[in-house]
Design an enzyme around this catalytic site. Structure first.
Site, PDB file in Angstrom:
ATOM      1  CE1 TYR A   1       2.929   9.311  10.952  1.00 60.61           C
ATOM      2  CE2 TYR A   1       4.757   9.683  12.468  1.00 60.61           C
ATOM      3  CZ  TYR A   1       4.261   9.131  11.302  1.00 60.61           C
ATOM      4  OH  TYR A   1       5.083   8.385  10.493  1.00 60.61           O
TER       5      TYR A   1
ATOM      6  CB  SER B   1       4.907   8.728  -3.146  1.00 57.37           C
ATOM      7  OG  SER B   1       5.661   9.628  -2.380  1.00 57.37           O
ATOM      8  N   GLY B   2       7.773   7.626  -2.259  1.00 58.99           N
ATOM      9  CA  GLY B   2       8.604   7.442  -1.068  1.00 58.99           C
ATOM     10  C   GLY B   2       8.990   6.003  -0.753  1.00 58.99           C
ATOM     11  CB  ILE B   3       9.005   4.203   2.522  1.00 62.89           C
ATOM     12  CG1 ILE B   3       9.888   5.248   3.235  1.00 62.89           C
ATOM     13  CG2 ILE B   3       9.340   2.800   3.045  1.00 62.89           C
ATOM     14  CD1 ILE B   3       9.593   5.448   4.723  1.00 62.89           C
TER      15      ILE B   3
ATOM     16  CB  SER C   1       3.003   1.056  -4.388  1.00 65.14           C
ATOM     17  OG  SER C   1       2.009   1.449  -5.332  1.00 65.14           O
TER      18      SER C   1
ATOM     19  CB  THR D   1      -0.935   0.044   1.223  1.00 67.06           C
ATOM     20  OG1 THR D   1      -0.163   0.258   2.408  1.00 67.06           O
ATOM     21  CG2 THR D   1      -1.740  -1.234   1.357  1.00 67.06           C
TER      22      THR D   1
HETATM   23  N1  LIG Z   1       9.171   9.873   5.540  1.00 62.62           N
HETATM   24  C1  LIG Z   1       9.413   9.747   6.827  1.00 62.62           C
HETATM   25  O1  LIG Z   1      10.212  10.524   7.401  1.00 62.62           O
HETATM   26  C2  LIG Z   1       8.781   8.637   7.607  1.00 62.62           C
HETATM   27  C3  LIG Z   1       9.312   8.338   8.876  1.00 62.62           C
HETATM   28  C4  LIG Z   1       8.737   7.309   9.618  1.00 62.62           C
HETATM   29  C5  LIG Z   1       7.667   6.603   9.102  1.00 62.62           C
HETATM   30  N2  LIG Z   1       7.153   6.931   7.876  1.00 62.62           N
HETATM   31  C6  LIG Z   1       5.995   6.162   7.397  1.00 62.62           C
HETATM   32  O2  LIG Z   1       6.313   5.586   6.138  1.00 62.62           O
HETATM   33  C7  LIG Z   1       5.116   5.379   5.388  1.00 62.62           C
HETATM   34  C8  LIG Z   1       5.303   5.887   3.968  1.00 62.62           C
HETATM   35  O3  LIG Z   1       5.492   7.277   4.009  1.00 62.62           O
HETATM   36  P1  LIG Z   1       6.406   8.048   2.953  1.00 62.62           P
HETATM   37  O4  LIG Z   1       7.415   8.790   3.724  1.00 62.62           O
HETATM   38  O5  LIG Z   1       6.837   7.164   1.859  1.00 62.62           O
HETATM   39  O6  LIG Z   1       5.315   9.118   2.451  1.00 62.62           O
HETATM   40  P2  LIG Z   1       4.848   9.582   0.991  1.00 62.62           P
HETATM   41  O7  LIG Z   1       6.030   9.814   0.101  1.00 62.62           O
HETATM   42  O8  LIG Z   1       3.931  10.728   1.248  1.00 62.62           O
HETATM   43  O9  LIG Z   1       4.022   8.338   0.425  1.00 62.62           O
HETATM   44  C9  LIG Z   1       2.802   7.958   0.989  1.00 62.62           C
HETATM   45  C10 LIG Z   1       2.132   6.921   0.100  1.00 62.62           C
HETATM   46  O10 LIG Z   1       0.900   6.517   0.750  1.00 62.62           O
HETATM   47  C11 LIG Z   1      -0.195   6.708  -0.151  1.00 62.62           C
HETATM   48  N3  LIG Z   1      -1.385   7.084   0.622  1.00 62.62           N
HETATM   49  C12 LIG Z   1      -1.489   8.070   1.543  1.00 62.62           C
HETATM   50  N4  LIG Z   1      -2.748   8.150   2.015  1.00 62.62           N
HETATM   51  C13 LIG Z   1      -3.443   7.169   1.385  1.00 62.62           C
HETATM   52  C14 LIG Z   1      -4.802   6.748   1.444  1.00 62.62           C
HETATM   53  N5  LIG Z   1      -5.707   7.350   2.226  1.00 62.62           N
HETATM   54  N6  LIG Z   1      -5.203   5.723   0.660  1.00 62.62           N
HETATM   55  C15 LIG Z   1      -4.305   5.107  -0.170  1.00 62.62           C
HETATM   56  N7  LIG Z   1      -3.010   5.462  -0.254  1.00 62.62           N
HETATM   57  C16 LIG Z   1      -2.581   6.491   0.500  1.00 62.62           C
HETATM   58  C17 LIG Z   1       0.281   7.807  -1.105  1.00 62.62           C
HETATM   59  O11 LIG Z   1      -0.361   7.720  -2.360  1.00 62.62           O
HETATM   60  P3  LIG Z   1      -1.608   8.642  -2.822  1.00 62.62           P
HETATM   61  O12 LIG Z   1      -1.523   9.930  -2.039  1.00 62.62           O
HETATM   62  O13 LIG Z   1      -1.451   8.798  -4.292  1.00 62.62           O
HETATM   63  O14 LIG Z   1      -2.802   7.827  -2.481  1.00 62.62           O
HETATM   64  C18 LIG Z   1       1.748   7.447  -1.262  1.00 62.62           C
HETATM   65  O15 LIG Z   1       1.908   6.422  -2.230  1.00 62.62           O
HETATM   66  C19 LIG Z   1       3.992   6.071   6.186  1.00 62.62           C
HETATM   67  O16 LIG Z   1       3.276   5.105   6.913  1.00 62.62           O
HETATM   68  C20 LIG Z   1       4.743   6.997   7.141  1.00 62.62           C
HETATM   69  O17 LIG Z   1       4.028   7.235   8.308  1.00 62.62           O
HETATM   70  C21 LIG Z   1       7.688   7.925   7.114  1.00 62.62           C
END
Ligand SMILES: NC(=O)c1ccc[n+]([C@@H]2O[C@H](COP(=O)([O-])OP(=O)(O)OC[C@H]3O[C@@H](n4cnc5c(N)ncnc54)[C@H](OP(=O)(O)O)[C@@H]3O)[C@@H](O)[C@H]2O)c1
Length: 258
Positions: free
Chosen positions: A152, A12-14, A10, A8
């Site tokens: 969060y 963007s980002g991680i 997929s 899920t």
């Molecule tokens: N980046 C950090 O510093 C960090 C640190 C610790 C943990 N995390 C965790 O890592 C995970 C990934 O975050 P990221 O940093 O890769 O962020 P990101 O670049 O913003 O990517 C988030 C992804 O989740 C999808 N998404 C968000 N809300 C959604 C929804 N309601 N339904 C379906 N898809 C949804 C987005 O796609 P769409 O918007 O197109 O749907 C996108 O593909 C998150 O759980 C975050 O809490 C991140």
């Protein structure tokens, strides 16, 4: 047996880095996020580059019944999954007195309710088949309470806690649940949350590719949890030694945007 992974978030980002990593390992993918056009492009790119099968499900996972809809969509595709990566997430960042309650409820739905429902739905088949790997996205906030980001961090603490508990129940079944706890990672996450100018996102920021590589290794090994990077490991370790009053004041500074 071919492995199929559902990821899920997929696009963007991680999550995107996980999709690339798993595709390199020749694992077939089911990609889930809201943006159908992005998913289609990602699917074409990965199929073309790695010759794997990629299916997509465009859905808003914050909405009620989303997990059931994803489960049914997987059934309709005629697929069963061996790897499940519950990665989609976002951050309603800020002081609790100022954050938006509706956004916080959506965040609780996505991180807490959706993740729980996905495990409830997909675990029975994994256990029956004697093999399965789930990776849930936590954070260093799963372990350290976060002033200026309290809700969060609490959702991520739930993810770590519930995953560890269920993982212990699953011992001996061939199925495991890993919680990946990254610190600040260079994705769209901080910008979307308006927290890119905090001290947390100024130093020791990891790449999503490095985070996914660590997560994938832990997932395959069936590790219970993993904190990414030495700096984040030291931060978590010191939070267990240093008195909470000092840790909370440091965390508050690191998460301050002023
Ligand atoms: N980046 C950090 O510093 C960090 C640190 C610790 C943990 N995390 C965790 O890592 C995970 C990934 O975050 P990221 O940093 O890769 O962020 P990101 O670049 O913003 O990517 C988030 C992804 O989740 C999808 N998404 C968000 N809300 C959604 C929804 N309601 N339904 C379906 N898809 C949804 C987005 O796609 P769409 O918007 O197109 O749907 C996108 O593909 C998150 O759980 C975050 O809490 C991140």
């Amino acid at each position: 047996m071919t492995n199929t992974a559902l990821i899920t978030g997929s696009t963007s980002g991680i999550g995107k880095a996980f999709a690339d990593k798993l595709a390199q390992e020749k694992i077939d993918l089911i990609l889930v996020s809201r943006d159908a056009a992005k998913l289609d492009n990602q699917s074409k790119e990965l199929t073309c580059k790695y010759g794997i099968q990629v299916s997509v499900i465009a859905i808003d996972l914050e909405k009620p019944n989303a997990a059931n809809k994803v489960f049914e969509a997987v059934r309709e595709l005629g697929l069963s999954i061996q790897l499940l990566i519950n990665n989609a997430g976002f951050n309603e960042y800020g002081s609790f007195l100022k954050t938006n309650l509706e956004k916080e409820k959506e965040m609780i739905s996505l991180h807490v309710i959706y993740t729980t429902e996905m495990m409830k739905l997909f675990l029975p088949d994994m256990v029956n088949n004697g093999y399965g790997r789930i990776l849930n996205l936590g954070s260093t906030g799963s372990i350290i309470p976060c002033p200026n980001d309290a809700v969060y961090a609490a959702t991520k603490a739930y993810i770590l806690h519930v995953s560890k508990g269920i993982n212990a129940e699953l011992k001996g079944t061939g199925v495991s649940i890993t919680t990946l706890c990254p610190g600040s990672t260079k994705t769209e996450f901080a910008v979307k949350a308006g927290m890119e100018n905090t001290l947390l996102f100024k130093f020791f920021v990891m790449t999503p590719e490095a985070v996914a590589k660590i997560g994938y290794k832990a997932l395959v090994k069936g590790k219970t949890s993993v904190i990414t990077g030495v700096y984040n490991q030291l931060m978590v370790l010191s939070s267990k030694i240093i008195p909470p009053i000092i840790i909370h004041s440091i965390t508050k500074k690191m998460l301050s945007s002023e």
